[in-house]
Design an enzyme around this catalytic site. Structure first.
Site, PDB file in Angstrom:
ATOM      1  N   TRP A 165      46.126   9.708   9.314  1.00  0.00           N
ATOM      2  CA  TRP A 165      45.676  10.704   8.338  1.00  0.00           C
ATOM      3  C   TRP A 165      44.464  11.480   8.823  1.00  0.00           C
ATOM      4  O   TRP A 165      44.197  12.578   8.335  1.00  0.00           O
ATOM      5  CB  TRP A 165      45.399  10.038   6.993  1.00  0.00           C
ATOM      6  CG  TRP A 165      46.628   9.431   6.398  1.00  0.00           C
ATOM      7  CD1 TRP A 165      46.771   8.164   5.917  1.00  0.00           C
ATOM      8  CD2 TRP A 165      47.914  10.052   6.256  1.00  0.00           C
ATOM      9  NE1 TRP A 165      48.052   7.957   5.500  1.00  0.00           N
ATOM     10  CE2 TRP A 165      48.781   9.105   5.690  1.00  0.00           C
ATOM     11  CE3 TRP A 165      48.418  11.311   6.568  1.00  0.00           C
ATOM     12  CZ2 TRP A 165      50.122   9.374   5.415  1.00  0.00           C
ATOM     13  CZ3 TRP A 165      49.750  11.587   6.301  1.00  0.00           C
ATOM     14  CH2 TRP A 165      50.578  10.631   5.736  1.00  0.00           C
ATOM     15  N   ASP A 211      46.271  -0.353  -4.740  1.00  0.00           N
ATOM     16  CA  ASP A 211      46.901  -1.160  -3.691  1.00  0.00           C
ATOM     17  C   ASP A 211      46.733  -2.641  -4.016  1.00  0.00           C
ATOM     18  O   ASP A 211      46.047  -3.011  -4.971  1.00  0.00           O
ATOM     19  CB  ASP A 211      46.294  -0.830  -2.323  1.00  0.00           C
ATOM     20  CG  ASP A 211      47.348  -0.823  -1.209  1.00  0.00           C
ATOM     21  OD1 ASP A 211      48.179  -1.760  -1.198  1.00  0.00           O
ATOM     22  OD2 ASP A 211      47.340   0.098  -0.376  1.00  0.00           O
ATOM     23  N   HIS A 256      59.642   5.934   2.062  1.00  0.00           N
ATOM     24  CA  HIS A 256      60.473   5.664   3.254  1.00  0.00           C
ATOM     25  C   HIS A 256      60.551   4.169   3.576  1.00  0.00           C
ATOM     26  O   HIS A 256      61.370   3.769   4.409  1.00  0.00           O
ATOM     27  CB  HIS A 256      59.985   6.479   4.455  1.00  0.00           C
ATOM     28  CG  HIS A 256      58.740   5.952   5.120  1.00  0.00           C
ATOM     29  ND1 HIS A 256      58.330   6.390   6.361  1.00  0.00           N
ATOM     30  CD2 HIS A 256      57.793   5.045   4.735  1.00  0.00           C
ATOM     31  CE1 HIS A 256      57.215   5.777   6.706  1.00  0.00           C
ATOM     32  NE2 HIS A 256      56.871   4.962   5.733  1.00  0.00           N
TER      33      HIS A 256
END
Length: 346
Positions: A165, A211, A256
């Protein structure tokens, strides 16, 4: 029609066969600290000096350095004292640990983890499932349990994602004007690099990284300082725990990892939690609609086969998943880089 003699098959086969060797040369030079040493030295060094500094065999180091020259990762200057090596600009920017755009951590993750799974690619194709059991003796039923099988491995994975990122984050976040969204949840936001890019690009926004508890703990200790007040944390498992209300949800490289049913389950929860007028931003590497490329995305999809339960998808396939969850006004932006953006609105 061209005869087979006109087709340059041998060169293509050699090029593809050497792909593994090329990447291992680069990974090894990173792991041994070649690029870091040359950056810190501020001057070109001989192979003997580099080997002595790094505790390596002189003959082996000379061959590694010459291979890096061939790959244009190093340059060499012949002097009366012998060959002197220095970094190229690309190596200084992307292969040294200290660079803001360093890709060192993701390379170490590929070298020490991903490659071990790829040794069993033929088995993955035969069985249609990830290969953690063969590679590490860990159940393949929980991909992230395998990825986070130790604190060291989790830290390596998080640092690797952060490095991605650092060079791709701004492109995907600027693909759409996200300034109307001030309350943002980054689901599976890990080490916070994308959240940091988001608050930098949209200073009126706050981003909550959602998370797993152990990921949040490492993120707080290693990656996100308490002074970064626009970034907060929420501990939980977004498949099994409630998702709080927000204006925008970012799912970067999340869908994904999972099959269509899991994706629909997650997107349905996101849609239910999302404020009216809000949305969800998917950050993924998009396949062409006929799946003819890009080759990087095709290879990522193979990696999803050996490491996860998911796959890379086309823009139409992601749009279909969003529509099934209730999202409308779906927009797609290809960035021309590794990752693209899909925005769905509620």
């Amino acid at each position: 029609m061209n005869s087979t003699e006109d087709l340059d098959y041998p060169q293509i086969i050699v090029q593809y066969s050497n792909g593994f060797l090329i990447s291992k040369v680069m990974f090894t030079a990173c792991e041994l600290g070649v690029f870091d040493l040359l950056l810190e030295s501020g001057k070109p060094l001989s192979s003997g000096a580099i080997a002595a500094h790094l505790g390596a065999n002189a003959i082996g180091m000379e061959r590694l350095l010459d291979a890096c020259v061939g790959l244009k990762l190093l340059t060499v200057e012949m002097t009366q004292e012998g060959a002197l090596y220095r970094n190229t600009e690309i190596s200084n920017i992307y292969l040294t640990k200290s660079s803001p755009k360093s890709q060192y951590h993701i390379m170490m993750y590929y070298s020490n983890t991903v490659y071990l799974c790829w040794q069993y690619l033929a088995d993955a194709v035969r069985e249609g499932r990830n290969q953690y059991e063969r590679a590490f003796g860990i159940s393949s039923k929980d991909p992230f349990g395998a990825m986070y099988r130790s604190d060291e491995e989790m830290l390596k994975f998080m640092a690797g994602q952060n490095s991605v990122w650092s060079i791709c984050g701004r492109d995907v976040l600027a693909a759409f004007d996200l300034s109307p969204f001030t309350q943002i949840y980054d689901l599976g936001g890990g080490g916070g690099a994308l959240a940091r890019e988001c608050v930098s690009l949209y200073p009126n926004s706050t981003v909550t990284i959602y998370d797993l508890p152990k990921v949040v703990q490492v993120a707080k200790e290693q990656f996100v300082s308490p002074e970064e007040h626009q970034i907060t944390f929420h501990e939980g498992d977004f498949f099994n725990d409630p998702i709080p209300e927000a204006e925008l949800y970012i799912l970067s490289k999340i869908l994904h990892d999972w099959d269509d049913d899991k994706c629909k389950q997650l997107l349905a929860k996101v849609y239910k939690a999302c404020k009216p007028g809000g949305g969800v931003l998917l950050v993924e590497s998009l396949l062409n609609e006929d799946k003819s490329g890009p080759v990087e995305t095709q290879l990522y999809s193979m990696n999803m086969l050996v490491q996860t339960e998911g796959k890379e998808r086309t823009a139409a396939e992601y749009s279909k998943l969003l529509e099934a969850a209730g999202f409308g006004v779906i927009q797609v932006k290809r960035t021309g880089k590794l990752y693209d953006a899909v925005l769905g609105r509620k």
